[in-house]
Enzyme design. Structure first.
Site, PDB file in Angstrom:
ATOM      1  CD  GLU A 253      -3.654  -5.686   4.148  1.00 33.20           C
ATOM      2  OE1 GLU A 253      -4.511  -4.855   4.529  1.00 33.20           O
ATOM      3  OE2 GLU A 253      -2.433  -5.495   4.212  1.00 33.20           O
TER       4      GLU A 253
ATOM      5  CD  GLU B 275      -2.905  -1.129   2.374  1.00 36.43           C
ATOM      6  OE1 GLU B 275      -2.850  -0.197   3.182  1.00 36.43           O
ATOM      7  OE2 GLU B 275      -3.761  -2.017   2.451  1.00 36.43           O
TER       8      GLU B 275
END
Ligand code: IFM
Length: 455
Positions: free
Chosen positions: A361, A166
């Site tokens: 995720e 991320e």
């Protein structure tokens, strides 16, 4: 509801990250990271919580791996703490730091669990931040050196390597609005950080590939960005801007198209991107084998000249209004919309063809409560969330998306960054006073999903 089966060899797993679970912050030569500094800075993290002890996974990893084996996980995604390997970011390798991951990898393999290594999940060595952090070009080079040092020790056993987790969060929350470490609030710095993170990814990928890495990838928290009104041209323009800042600024250069012109024009309103040098985009486009996608919630936007924008998306004030999330919401206040996952997967498959994907995720924080007298944690909301998103992932697969696996966030309740320990994402409850682990009903449910390879 009908029975759904996932493709053969679909990878079922769970994910965590070093600073969120390991603890042992000062052990075996680990140096300080930006999260150690940030969490100690008054007012930055809920009630001054830190990752000093976290889930004490550093000492309890063998029990945690046994738990994973009991659940039937085929893969475990964890991150390596850069400050354990090079305590000051650049200097000599700390063998005791590598020893921990060596033990962890062997324990996983001993239980038949495939280690998915992430090299950077936000815990930059503080010494590097003191030299400019991700706003400095040299950090990208140091990252590649560190990546190779880890590969040299673990590369004989680890197949799947992810460079960054991320980078949107590292750049925009770390350097743009200061909600995450290192807590800087400077939109220009955020854009510099985006570029140096991507450059670091490219340099590390190139070096890892040369060293022999088999499966290389990056994990992005991509956005399913939707217009408030599907017929409005202003809303479509807002979608394009936010999509540019969240998705295309990463995906286009990673896949060889370079930075999109409209995104560069937007960046120029804040800072001249002279930090992008000739040849950088070629480095960033180093081939990858796998794209990791983290998805939690969609984003709805409207185009409005009086729009407040969002500090997490630099330069959106005065053109974008981010709509407040509409229920049902998770404990993070995030909207629950599984269809957003199907849309996102299909969109990536259509616009960036040929990239196998894994959901690295997905999960939800809910106010679970503590284990009852019978050791039950009835987290029905989480089961509903996961069930909905797995159906959405299956829908994407049935429409032709090359999705290879699903890793739930998270195995354990853990340190949820600025929210500290008050938000719980785990399928396993952690009592932070005793470090006792209790699988929640979602863990038992997931165990059955894995055993059936479906719902
Ligand atoms: O806990 C984080 C994780 O570290 C990165 N992705 C989102 C999760 C939930 O906020």
């Amino acid at each position: 509801m009908s029975k759904l089966r996932f493709p053969e060899n679909f990878v079922w797993g769970a994910a965590t990250a070093a600073y969120q679970i390991e603890g042992a912050a000062r052990e075996d030569g680990r140096g300080p990271s930006i999260w150690d500094t940030f969490s100690r800075t008054p007012g930055r993290v809920f009630q001054g919580h830190t990752g000093d002890v976290a889930c004490d996974h550093y000492h309890r990893y063998a029990d945690d791996v046994a738990l994973m084996a009991d659940l039937g996980l085929a893969a475990y995604r964890f991150s390596i703490a850069w400050p354990r390997i090079r305590p000051d970011g650049t200097g000599p390798v700390n063998p005791r730091g590598l020893d921990f991951y060596d033990r962890l990898v062997d324990t996983l393999l001993g239980r038949g669990i495939d280690p998915f290594v992430t090299l950077y999940h936000w815990d930059l060595p503080q010494a590097l931040e003191d030299q400019g952090g991700w706003t400095a070009r040299e950090t990208a080079e140091h990252f590649a050196d560190y990546a190779v040092a880890v590969y040299r020790r673990l590369g004989d056993r680890v197949r799947t390597w992810t460079t960054l987790n991320e980078p949107w969060c590292s750049a925009y929350l770390g350097y743009g609005n200061g909600v995450h470490a290192p807590g800087r609030r400077d939109a220009g710095a955020a854009f510099r950080a985006v570029h140096h993170l991507l450059l670091g990814h490219g340099l590390a990928s190139r070096a890892l590939r040369a060293a022999g890495a088999e499966v290389l990838g990056i994990t992005l928290n991509l956005g399913d960005v939707q217009p408030a009104d599907g017929d409005s041209a202003a809303d479509a323009a807002a979608v394009r801007l936010v999509d540019g800042l969240q998705n295309r600024i990463f995906l286009d250069p990673l896949t060889g198209a370079g930075y999109p012109d409209d995104v560069l024009a937007h960046v120029r309103r804040t800072v001249e991107p002279d930090f992008i040098r000739d040849g950088d985009e070629k480095v960033i486009a180093a081939p990858i084998d796998l794209l990791g996608i983290n998805y939690y919630s969609p984003t709805y936007v409207a185009g409005r000249t009086d729009g407040a924008g969002s500090s997490a998306y630099p330069g959106t004030a005065g053109s974008v209004e981010f709509l407040p999330p509409v229920g049902p919401l998770t404990d993070m206040g995030w909207m629950i919309e599984p269809a957003g996952l199907t849309r996102l997967l299909e969109r990536v498959a259509a616009d960036y063809p040929g990239l196998p994907m894994v959901i690295t995720e997905n999960g939800g924080a809910f106010p679970d409560g503590v284990p009852d007298a019978g050791d039950r944690v009835a987290d029905t909301d989480r089961v509903g969330y996961l069930d909905g998103h797995l159906r959405a992932a299956h829908e994407a697969i049935s429409r032709g998306v090359d999705l290879r696996g699903y890793l739930v966030w998270s195995l354990l309740d853990n340190f949820e960054w600025a929210e500290g320990y008050r938000k719980r994402f785990g399928i396993v409850h952690v009592d932070y006073l005793t470090q006792r682990r209790t699988p929640k009903e979602s863990a038992r449910w997931y165990q059955e999903v894995i055993a059936r390879n479906g719902l």
